[in-house]
Design a protein around this motif. Structure first.
Motif, PDB file in Angstrom:
ATOM      1  N   GLU A   1      -0.027   3.935  -2.459  1.00  0.00           N
ATOM      2  CA  GLU A   1      -1.316   4.605  -2.217  1.00  0.00           C
ATOM      3  C   GLU A   1      -1.127   5.822  -1.299  1.00  0.00           C
ATOM      4  O   GLU A   1      -1.884   6.780  -1.396  1.00  0.00           O
TER       5      GLU A   1
ATOM      6  N   GLY B   1      -1.330   5.372  -7.593  1.00  0.00           N
ATOM      7  CA  GLY B   1      -0.471   4.809  -6.552  1.00  0.00           C
ATOM      8  C   GLY B   1       0.189   3.504  -6.965  1.00  0.00           C
ATOM      9  O   GLY B   1       1.308   3.200  -6.553  1.00  0.00           O
TER      10      GLY B   1
ATOM     11  N   ALA C   1      -4.179  -1.680   0.066  1.00  0.00           N
ATOM     12  CA  ALA C   1      -3.984  -0.903  -1.160  1.00  0.00           C
ATOM     13  C   ALA C   1      -5.293  -0.845  -1.940  1.00  0.00           C
ATOM     14  O   ALA C   1      -5.718   0.226  -2.395  1.00  0.00           O
TER      15      ALA C   1
ATOM     16  N   ALA D   1       0.826  -1.206   0.000  1.00  0.00           N
ATOM     17  CA  ALA D   1       0.000   0.000   0.000  1.00  0.00           C
ATOM     18  C   ALA D   1       0.865   1.263   0.000  1.00  0.00           C
ATOM     19  O   ALA D   1       0.348   2.367   0.102  1.00  0.00           O
TER      20      ALA D   1
ATOM     21  N   ARG E   1      -7.467   2.539  -2.651  1.00  0.00           N
ATOM     22  CA  ARG E   1      -7.737   2.909  -4.038  1.00  0.00           C
ATOM     23  C   ARG E   1      -9.240   3.079  -4.243  1.00  0.00           C
ATOM     24  O   ARG E   1      -9.693   4.059  -4.846  1.00  0.00           O
TER      25      ARG E   1
END
Ligand SMILES: Nc1ncnc2c1ncn2[C@@H]1O[C@H](COP(=O)(O)OP(=O)(O)OP(=O)(O)O)[C@@H](O)[C@H]1O
Ligand SMILES: [Mg+2]
Lengths: 321, 235
Positions: free
Chosen positions: A71, A248, A133, A68, A137
């Motif tokens: 992100e 990301g 993640a 992640a 998102r």
């Protein structure tokens, strides 16, 4: 062992030499256009370096690869759009608020999603980060929609000309922020007891526990730093890349490649890996058809994993598979 | 001061400790001797919270500390000098000592400096080497650093795991003289040793461990005279 050490030195030296030859060749053949590529490469490379440091900080304290990480950068960028471009806050205030929000998100996620996993395998935790993640998102898509947003540059003004190459003023903000962030991270890990404790735990977890370093605190601090680094990177690059809910993933991948190239867990490695990747990408974009650029990160990643899994500046004993 | 009651610790399915019961009395040096693999290290690691006990209790100053986080056990006043020294090799001697005081970082600045001075008085070589990287110290110096680092948390109970390991007789003597000096200052010590002779000569009370169990216990002087101890561990 001596033979292998020498082999490794030749390998790293060779890679460095090849990279220098490429730089010189680019400058000689392309002149100021080449310089332009290299400077733009260093701009995105600085961003990759900060994201790579985020990966490295979490990896060295918990052996988790945080999928992640990218992100955090995406969130920094889109928050900046809401706060500064839409909300008309001054840039500096927007920057501070966006970093604080993302850092709080990073720390909060560590407490609610990572800490409860402390008795599970590293692989399970990594899978949780993939879940995080996806969740981040999806949330960003819901709040900001699917279209990329245009974030106001930190300072107005046209391109700056250096030796025939043109750079947007934002590049200098990127260099400045990256340098400050790298120095702050260095000071934290080398000058504060909390940071030294985290380094000690990376070297020898049991001995660190015996002086009272808590793995739970280290993990929280690592996620906090990684989120701060990621968001700062995403914010300063935002005016250049048009962030969106999905940006990301690519930033994370590039940062991860940079971290692996430099040696996961090594902060200087993250900086070198980031800059090398950034410069290679822009040179590739200059000489090859578009589309190949994004393959460079994969190529480097595979090459390093095959030839020197500990990365350029990493040490063999740090590699745990 | 420390009471370990019927402690059992496992590595997977392998039982390393079987109902181990020991005491470390306040102000005394208590020693645990035994051959390789007897479970001495496992016992100290379980007391410090590095290994989890499956059954049994660890009571310290009337507090149940069984399976607490290692950092909280250090906070409670127990410090361990682990087997094989385990200094932070890439950091300097000074940094290793500073990390020893990690749990006191938010307070007691002045006291930490006093303790550092006390450690330097015990081991003057550490002061000379303060800015040297710990990994380049000799084995004896590393052991002194490991003891110094453990003292920096200002423990009331000091656990030591084979401080004599791999050291020359003269260095061992000097380390044990320091332990006696700490004992005289009132520190309670639980000492794990393979070198039964020096351990029993230094300690007040002793336990003999064999295959994860306490096989024998008694006053250190009595154990030194015990035929079985003489034959197996002092022979
Ligand atoms: N990490 C581990 N995994 C599996 N078994 C272990 C582990 N550590 C120790 N053991 C086993 O537990 C038993 C006790 O080991 P321990 O290290 O506590 O012995 P010891 O008395 O400290 O020995 P030594 O004097 O050699 O240090 C041994 O049989 C050992 O093989
Ligand atoms: Mg042992």
């Amino acid at each position: 062992m001596v033979g292998r050490d020498a082999d490794n030195r030749i390998l790293v030296g060779g890679a460095a030499a090849a990279f220098c030859v490429l730089i010189v060749a680019t400058l000689v053949v392309k002149g100021s256009t080449g310089l332009q590529w290299i400077m733009s490469g260093m701009t995105v490379g600085s961003i990759y370096a900060l994201i790579a440091m985020g990966f490295s900080v979490i990896y060295s304290s918990t052996h988790v690869i945080n999928f992640a990480q990218g992100e955090f950068s995406m969130l920094g960028g889109v928050l900046m759009f809401s706060l500064v471009t839409r909300g008309h806050l001054p840039t500096w205030l927007g920057f501070i608020i966006a970093v604080l929000i993302v850092t709080a998100i990073g720390a909060g996620l560590e407490r609610v999603a990572i800490r409860p996993m402390r008795n599970h395998s590293v692989i399970s935790v990594i899978i949780v980060t993939i879940g995080l993640a996806i969740a981040l998102r999806a949330t960003a898509k819901w709040i900001w929609g699917t279209d990329p947003v245009r974030v106001t540059a930190f300072s107005s003004g046209t391109r700056v000309k250096i030796l025939g190459a043109y750079l947007p003023p934002q590049s200098f903000w990127v260099f400045g922020f990256a340098a400050v962030a790298v120095v702050l991270v260095f000071l934290f890990f080398n000058r504060t007891l909390l940071g030294k404790g985290m380094r000690a735990a990376a070297m020898n977890p049991d001995a660190a526990s015996l002086v009272g370093v808590s793995s739970s605190t280290s993990s929280l601090v690592a996620w906090t730093i990684a989120a701060a680094l990621g968001s700062a990177a995403g914010i300063v690059i935002a005016p250049i890349i048009l962030p969106s809910f999905s940006s990301g993933a690519m930033l994370g991948l590039k940062g991860f490649s940079a971290a692996v190239v430099g040696g996961l867990g090594s902060a200087p490695g993250a900086v070198v890996g980031g800059l090398v990747l950034g410069v290679l990408e822009t040179i590739t974009a200059g000489v090859l058809p578009t589309g190949y650029k994004d393959a460079i990160a994969f190529l480097l990643l595979i090459l390093v994993l095959l030839v020197r899994p500990q990365g350029l500046l990493g040490r063999a004993e740090d590699v745990k598979v | 001061m420390l009471r370990v009651d019927k402690l059992s610790t496992f590595y997977g399915n392998i039982q390393a400790l079987r109902d181990v019961t020991i005491r470390a009395r306040r102000g005394q040096i208590t020693t645990i001797i035994g051959a390789n693999g007897a479970g001495k290290t496992t016992l100290l690691r379980t007391v410090s919270g590095l290994n989890k006990a499956r059954h049994g209790l660890v009571i310290y100053e009337d507090r149940d500390i069984t399976n607490m986080q290692p950092s909280r056990i250090v906070h409670a006043g127990i410090s361990q000098v682990p087997q094989g020294r385990q200094v932070f090799g890439e950091m300097t001697v000074g940094e290793n000592l500073a990390l020893g005081a990690y749990v006191r970082r938010f307070r007691e600045r002045g006291e930490i400096e006093d303790d550092r001075r006390m450690v330097y008085e015990l081991f003057p070589v550490l002061e000379e080497r303060a800015s040297q990287v710990a990994g380049t110290l000799s084995g004896g110096e590393q052991q002194m650093l490991a003891v110094g680092r453990a003292l920096m948390s200002h423990p009331r109970l000091l656990l030591l795991d084979e401080p004599s390991m791999g050291l020359a007789p003269k260095v061992i003597q000097s380390i044990f003289r320091t332990l006696l000096a700490l004992h005289e200052q009132g520190l309670t010590i639980l000492l794990v040793e393979q070198d039964a002779k020096i351990a029993l000569e230094t300690a007040d009370y002793g336990y003999v461990m064999r295959t994860g169990k306490v096989a024998l216990e008694g006053e250190a002087g009595e154990l030194l005279e015990n035929e079985e101890v003489k034959r197996i561990y002092l022979g």
